[in-house]
Structures are given as structure tokens and as C-alpha cells.
Design a protein around this motif. Sequence first.
Motif, PDB file in Angstrom:
ATOM      1  N   ARG A  90       9.902   3.563  -1.018  1.00 16.04           N
ATOM      2  CA  ARG A  90      10.499   4.892  -0.918  1.00 16.04           C
ATOM      3  C   ARG A  90      10.373   5.655  -2.236  1.00 16.04           C
ATOM      4  N   GLU A  91      10.643   4.989  -3.336  1.00  9.82           N
ATOM      5  CA  GLU A  91      10.564   5.657  -4.639  1.00  9.82           C
ATOM      6  C   GLU A  91       9.127   5.993  -5.006  1.00  9.82           C
ATOM      7  N   ALA A  93       6.833   6.752  -2.869  1.00 14.96           N
ATOM      8  CA  ALA A  93       6.531   7.921  -2.039  1.00 14.96           C
ATOM      9  C   ALA A  93       7.156   9.182  -2.631  1.00 14.96           C
ATOM     10  N   GLU A  94       8.381   9.078  -3.105  1.00 18.14           N
ATOM     11  CA  GLU A  94       9.040  10.230  -3.709  1.00 18.14           C
ATOM     12  C   GLU A  94       8.291  10.721  -4.939  1.00 18.14           C
ATOM     13  N   VAL A  97       5.077  12.527  -3.768  1.00 20.48           N
ATOM     14  CA  VAL A  97       5.371  13.865  -3.240  1.00 20.48           C
ATOM     15  C   VAL A  97       5.638  14.829  -4.390  1.00 20.48           C
ATOM     16  N   ARG A  98       6.361  14.360  -5.399  1.00 18.59           N
ATOM     17  CA  ARG A  98       6.664  15.197  -6.563  1.00 18.59           C
ATOM     18  C   ARG A  98       5.382  15.609  -7.292  1.00 18.59           C
ATOM     19  N   ALA A 134       9.463   4.939   4.750  1.00 18.97           N
ATOM     20  CA  ALA A 134       9.322   5.866   3.624  1.00 18.97           C
ATOM     21  C   ALA A 134       8.518   7.096   4.025  1.00 18.97           C
ATOM     22  N   GLU A 137      10.833   9.325   5.980  1.00 17.93           N
ATOM     23  CA  GLU A 137      11.900   9.937   5.182  1.00 17.93           C
ATOM     24  C   GLU A 137      11.393  10.989   4.202  1.00 17.93           C
ATOM     25  N   THR A 138      10.171  10.819   3.714  1.00 23.63           N
ATOM     26  CA  THR A 138       9.649  11.729   2.680  1.00 23.63           C
ATOM     27  C   THR A 138       8.636  12.726   3.205  1.00 23.63           C
TER      28      THR A 138
END
Length: 345
Positions: A90-91, A93-94, A97-98, A134, A137-138
Motif C-alpha cells: 500500500r505504501e 503504491a501511495e 501515485v505521488r 492496494a 485503495e489507491t
Amino acid sequence: MRQDPSMEHVRDLSLLPKAHLHLHFTGSMRPTTLLELADKYGVHLPDALTSGEPPKLRATDERGWFRFQRLYDIARSCLRSPEDIQRLVREAAEEDVRDGSGWLEIQVDPTSYAPMLGGLIPALEIILDAVERAGRETGLGLRVLVAANRMKHPLDARTLARLAVRYADRGVVGFGLSNDERRGMARDFDRAFAIARDGGLLAAPHGGELTGPASVRDCLDDLHASRIGHGVRAAEDPRLLRKLAERGVTCEVCPSSNVALGVYEKPADVPLRTLYDAGVPMALGADDPLLFGSRLAAQYELARRHHGFTDAELAELARQSVRGSAAPEEVRNKLLSGIDDWLAG
């Protein structure tokens, strides 16, 4: 053609849509997450992993590569539960995206996580579940490239290839070969790659990082690679560059990693311009941000700052990353359209 200099260096590279095709699993971890997990499990981390600065690495000799692998193995030992795997993915992926990524193919050898997660098949299923969650969610397109370890027996690679094919409908899109390319011959793994290709997976072995152009050629000739992990040393052989360009084989180039590991002395030495001008498709990647200290957008910034890539050329690099990916057509079209909008803006 280069754009008006007055228009250069103004567009935000974190807003440039792109695909990320070279990111290793444990190496994607946030340093803060590593510290928290190490504390949770009572794992002693060496100063190189706790200083807040990327460790000083040089992997062009056996001792240096051993140190790099040791740090990676210590970090991986902190991933012990399905919840840890979910957090890491998840992190990652975050962070992508950033940095403007719309598609990520994260690379993993599930064998390395099997002892902590109940076996090889449970480990891969936990990883794939985390990837699916993930992505949901993202909003990031997220898939898996299963990679064999060239330090292990080729029969192990065949087992992994069969497993990867079995889970192609669950998010596995490719098959790779990682670790020290100075060990073992590419052709020893030809059967594993044939299994993967026959199962519809793209072939993306590492080559042309720690050894020269010959390792890239072996990946092409023996493993029929459609992508090359790294591949930068191909710049030393004009005939090989032409071969890569003619076949449209994408090189997953990781500039910060190349400098951190001592393949090149400084960012300006990484042959981005040589490959680009030769028509070799590239997909810039972060490799192992945990150890090298920079993520995806920073690789594009390096191309801009140290190699004079214009925004138009950076947009083309982003297009090449999308074209080299396993993303479905609708995702590709959306990303390519977004790249055009970024450049027009």
C-alpha cells in the motif's frame, strides 16, 4: 527538436503520468516503516539502515555486492506477516501515485518470503492479495513480476515460472531474473523463461548492470527478453544498441541505483542520452528506494538536470515506459493522453 529554453524546467515531473517497471519488493519500503517493523520484531538494524541517509554502497566488487545483499536481507527479515506485506504494498503504491505513476509492476521472488508466510504458494497469494487491495485503495494499476534468483539452481527458477503462469489471472504479468549477474549464465535459465513465455508472461531478466554488453546480448539471445532490467551497459556496444532499438526491447534504466552501486561515478555518467539517441526504449525506475534514497520522479529529474532532457523528451521517456509495460490498452491510452496533456500544459 528541443523546445524553447524559456519553457524548459517548468513542468512538475511528479505530475507527468508514467509507468514504473523496475521496483523491487522489499526495496520499495519506506525507511520509517523499516524502523517501525524492526522495533516491532526486535530486529537490530545496522547504522547503514538507521542513519536517515542512503547507505554508502559500491557493488562492483564481490565484497560490495555482499554488503548490499546483506542490508537487503536484513530489511526483508522485518516482513513477517500478511499485515506487513499489505502495508509495504500500500505504501509503495501511495509513493508511486505521488510521483505520477499510473501503472506499477513490482518485482518479487516469493521464495524469499515463504519461510515467514507459510510456504511458497501462500506467500505469493498473500502478495497478490495485497497488490489487489492496494490497487483498489489507491487507484494505481498494480501488477506483479515474479523474479527468480540467479544465485539459486535453475530448477528453482522453473518451479517459480510454473507458479507465475498459474497465477497469471491473479495479477502476475511477467517473469524476471535478478541478483548478481556475474554469477551463472543466462542460458542456464532458458527453460524457465520458455515456460513463462509459453504461459503468456513477458520476459524481463536483469542484465547489463554489473557486467557489460555481453550480459544484455545473452538475455536477448538465450532468454528472448522483451525487456531488460537495467541494460545500461549496452551503451558500450553500438551494434547491440541497434539490435535493442530494432527489436523495440525496453531497458528498465535506474540512474540513481547505477550511481549508488558504483556502476557509474556520477549521474552525468549514466548513458541515458546514448540510449535515447540510439532509439532504445527506456523505462526509468527507482530499483530499491529504501537503499538508494530516491523514488520514481527523481529519476526523471536526474535526466532533466544532468542530461539536459527537455520536457518534450521527458514526456517521450514517459511514453516509452507506458509502451513497455503490460498495462491493458485502456490504461495505456489514458496514460498516453495524460502525458500529452502534461506537455501541452
